[in-house]
Design an enzyme around this catalytic site. Structure first.
Site, PDB file in Angstrom:
ATOM      1  CE  LYS A 268      -3.920  -1.889   2.621  1.00  0.00           C
ATOM      2  NZ  LYS A 268      -4.958  -1.754   1.590  1.00  0.00           N
ATOM      3  NE  ARG A 342     -10.776  -9.849  -1.979  1.00  0.00           N
ATOM      4  CZ  ARG A 342     -11.021  -8.921  -2.896  1.00  0.00           C
ATOM      5  NH1 ARG A 342     -11.301  -9.277  -4.133  1.00  0.00           N
ATOM      6  NH2 ARG A 342     -11.036  -7.640  -2.580  1.00  0.00           N
TER       7      ARG A 342
HETATM    8  N1  BES Z   1      -8.076  -3.856   4.346  1.00  0.00           N
HETATM    9  C1  BES Z   1      -8.250  -3.441   3.011  1.00  0.00           C
HETATM   10  C2  BES Z   1      -9.561  -2.685   2.786  1.00  0.00           C
HETATM   11  C3  BES Z   1      -9.699  -1.349   3.457  1.00  0.00           C
HETATM   12  C4  BES Z   1      -9.474  -0.182   2.760  1.00  0.00           C
HETATM   13  C5  BES Z   1     -10.123  -1.249   4.779  1.00  0.00           C
HETATM   14  C6  BES Z   1      -9.634   1.040   3.375  1.00  0.00           C
HETATM   15  C7  BES Z   1     -10.275  -0.027   5.393  1.00  0.00           C
HETATM   16  C8  BES Z   1     -10.044   1.124   4.698  1.00  0.00           C
HETATM   17  C9  BES Z   1      -8.250  -4.656   2.083  1.00  0.00           C
HETATM   18  O1  BES Z   1      -7.475  -5.721   2.499  1.00  0.00           O
HETATM   19  C10 BES Z   1      -7.701  -4.207   0.789  1.00  0.00           C
HETATM   20  O2  BES Z   1      -6.575  -3.812   0.755  1.00  0.00           O
HETATM   21  N2  BES Z   1      -8.502  -4.270  -0.258  1.00  0.00           N
HETATM   22  C11 BES Z   1      -8.079  -3.849  -1.551  1.00  0.00           C
HETATM   23  C12 BES Z   1      -8.540  -4.865  -2.549  1.00  0.00           C
HETATM   24  C13 BES Z   1      -7.983  -4.678  -3.951  1.00  0.00           C
HETATM   25  C14 BES Z   1      -6.520  -4.969  -3.963  1.00  0.00           C
HETATM   26  C15 BES Z   1      -8.726  -5.589  -4.890  1.00  0.00           C
HETATM   27  C16 BES Z   1      -8.721  -2.491  -1.811  1.00  0.00           C
HETATM   28  O3  BES Z   1      -9.869  -2.289  -1.426  1.00  0.00           O
HETATM   29  O4  BES Z   1      -8.049  -1.631  -2.377  1.00  0.00           O
HETATM   30 MN    MN Z   2      -5.467  -5.534   1.895  1.00  0.00          MN
END
Ligand code: BES
Ligand code: MN
Ligand code: ZN
Length: 490
Positions: A268, A342
């Site tokens: 990230k 997931r």
């Molecule tokens: N934990 C994150 C989702 C999240 C984002 C929670 C913002 C709280 C605030 C999750 O694991 C994630 O990173 N999801 C990605 C998925 C993508 C790579 C398909 C996302 O939402 O960007």
């Molecule tokens: Mn994630």
């Protein structure tokens, strides 16, 4: 150091005006209503005077102080009855309690005229949830001593409703403490300790805990892959609560517990990682509900499933492009290591269904940024192909103001997570298209025939800044009141 502010609250059946301050909430068109009749005569006259001279009208947000028998009386306006909602009531009560007039005062009597159960419930939530502050790491100084330290004497209706709400708010704040603290404090080991403390000496509860070794032996490959780069122990905990003799009626709650989510090798960027200690909010919510179910002695059979892992980088970390087999036997292509929740949930769901055969299953997770884009910060996403389960959850949402909004799930969605090299892929092929739905569909692939609902709390679990609805900065405990209500009444 104290973990957080803890407003103490005591029930009283009627106003006594014996505390350093009394906070009186009045509706705009009923400032001189029935309630006033029970007040001491001189006080009644003061309020009448302020009202006829237009100094206190009861408009929403208005706060008027007066001194009566050397005590502070604070009149707070609730606005017009038709414009008053339980949510605006919570916000108003929270704000009034933070009024500067009360800053130095420890004991406050508080009353709302003719409270219905709903109103009393909302007022109590405003006190106990609205005035929660996370201050474990703020060193002690006078500025920190705000409303958190007050003792509130609430003049309220039903003592039973008062007690139940108080208990439920404790559960909410317990969840918030877990979410707010550092990732390296709230580890999987810590969460195990928290579970053990909660269920200690409870006769109708048992727990199964799978650590790395057991996860490996049983083949929970997806869960293990996500944790692969971490030194911390991955953990799957299943708490079995027996509250009813009904055999075929067991609800499973499954919480995403990423104690930290860096995104993994699909790291990230700055700006997206700072709050990722909160990626265990689903697991924390499940624990908060467990606490409530134990305190309220809910007469249902419930499984509390907590799936814990840490998604970090390093030479051991799982890699984009990997194909991994999960507990259900399906192979998964890792399109993105940041779609880790997931994966962990898929194994937790499969394991729970195969070994415990629940009659329905609800997962709760900070699953997708896409859900935040779709719904923002006030509504959790609800995805369910089961009409009954969806409508029951929507009803609980309306009853509690723990808000959820239903998003669709439909047959064609499964095409979006097809893989050329594995049975299924962990991201949708159309980038940026309905990410909250493809994530839900991924989970759906592991639910078999079990009635299932999914709650995405990515936007609602945590507030930055201050004042969204009636929450202060930090974790909100999203889902705890919703699921506690759902379990009690369905
Ligand atoms: N934990 C994150 C989702 C999240 C984002 C929670 C913002 C709280 C605030 C999750 O694991 C994630 O990173 N999801 C990605 C998925 C993508 C790579 C398909 C996302 O939402 O960007
Ligand atoms: Mn994630
Ligand atoms: Zn995550």
């Amino acid at each position: 150091m104290e973990e957080r502010g803890r407003a103490v609250i005591t029930y009283r059946p009627q106003a006594v005006f014996d505390k350093e301050a009394t906070l009186i909430f009045l509706e705009q068109d009923h400032v001189l209503g029935k309630t006033l009749e029970s007040f001491p005569g001189e006080l009644k006259k003061e309020i009448e005077f302020l009202h006829t001279t237009d100094q206190f009208t009861g408009e929403s947000g208005q706060v008027f102080p007066l001194i009566f028998r050397k005590k502070i009386i604070l009149l707070a306006g609730l606005g017009k009855k038709e414009e008053l909602t339980l949510m605006s009531l919570r916000a108003t009560v929270r704000k009034a309690l933070q009024a500067s007039f009360l800053k130095k005062i420890k004991n406050v009597e508080m009353l709302v005229p003719d409270p219905t159960d709903d109103v009393m419930n909302a007022v109590l939530e405003a006190v106990l949830i609205g005035n929660y502050t996370w201050r474990k790491y703020r060193t002690e100084n006078s500025e920190n001593k705000t409303v958190d330290d007050k003792h509130i004497f609430l003049v309220a209706g039903s003592k039973k409703v008062f007690e139940e709400t108080r208990v439920i708010c404790e559960g909410v704040n317990f969840t918030r403490d877990l979410i707010n603290d550092n990732a390296d404090v709230i580890t999987s080991e810590y969460m195990e300790g928290a579970v053990r403390r909660l269920i200690k000496d409870k006769k109708n509860v048992s727990v199964e805990i799978l650590n790395k070794k057991e996860l490996k032996a049983k083949g929970l490959g997806l869960h293990l892959a996500v944790n692969q780069g971490s030194k911390k122990e991955p953990k799957l905990m299943i708490v079995q609560y027996h509250g009813s003799s009904k055999k075929d009626d067991t609800t499973a709650l499954v919480g995403k517990g990423l104690t930290f989510d860096t995104g993994g090798l699909n790291l990230k960027p700055t700006g997206s990682m700072e709050t990722m200690r909160t990626d265990m909010s689903g697991a924390a919510a499940v624990l908060g509900v467990l606490k409530n179910v134990l305190s309220l002695n809910v007469k249902k059979n419930i499984l509390f499933v907590i799936a814990l892992a840490e998604n970090v980088i390093g030479s051991q970390a799982y890699k984009p492009g990997d194909v991994i087999k999960g507990y259900a036997g399906k192979t998964v292509e890792v399109g993105n290591t940041d779609a880790e929740g997931r994966l962990v949930l898929a194994d937790a769901i499969s394991y729970t269904i195969k070994n415990y055969k629940p009659s329905r299953l609800i997962d709760i997770a900070t699953l997708t940024g896409a859900c935040v884009v779709a719904l923002g910060y006030d509504y959790s996403g609800l995805v369910s192909p089961d009409e009954q389960l969806a409508s029951q959850l929507l009803r609980s949402s309306e009853q509690t103001d723990d808000r959820v909004w239903r998003l669709p799930i439909y047959a064609e969605l499964k095409d979006a997570i097809k893989s050329k090299v594995a049975d299924i892929r962990n991201i949708g092929f159309a980038k940026g298209a309905a990410g909250a739905l493809t994530a839900a569909e991924f989970l759906h692939q592991f639910t078999e025939n079990t009635p299932w609902a999914h709650l995405d709390i990515a936007g609602t679990a945590f507030v930055e800044g201050d004042g969204r609805m009636y929450f202060g900065h930090g974790a909100t405990g999203a889902g705890v009141r919703l699921l506690t209500h759902f379990l009690r009444y369905n």
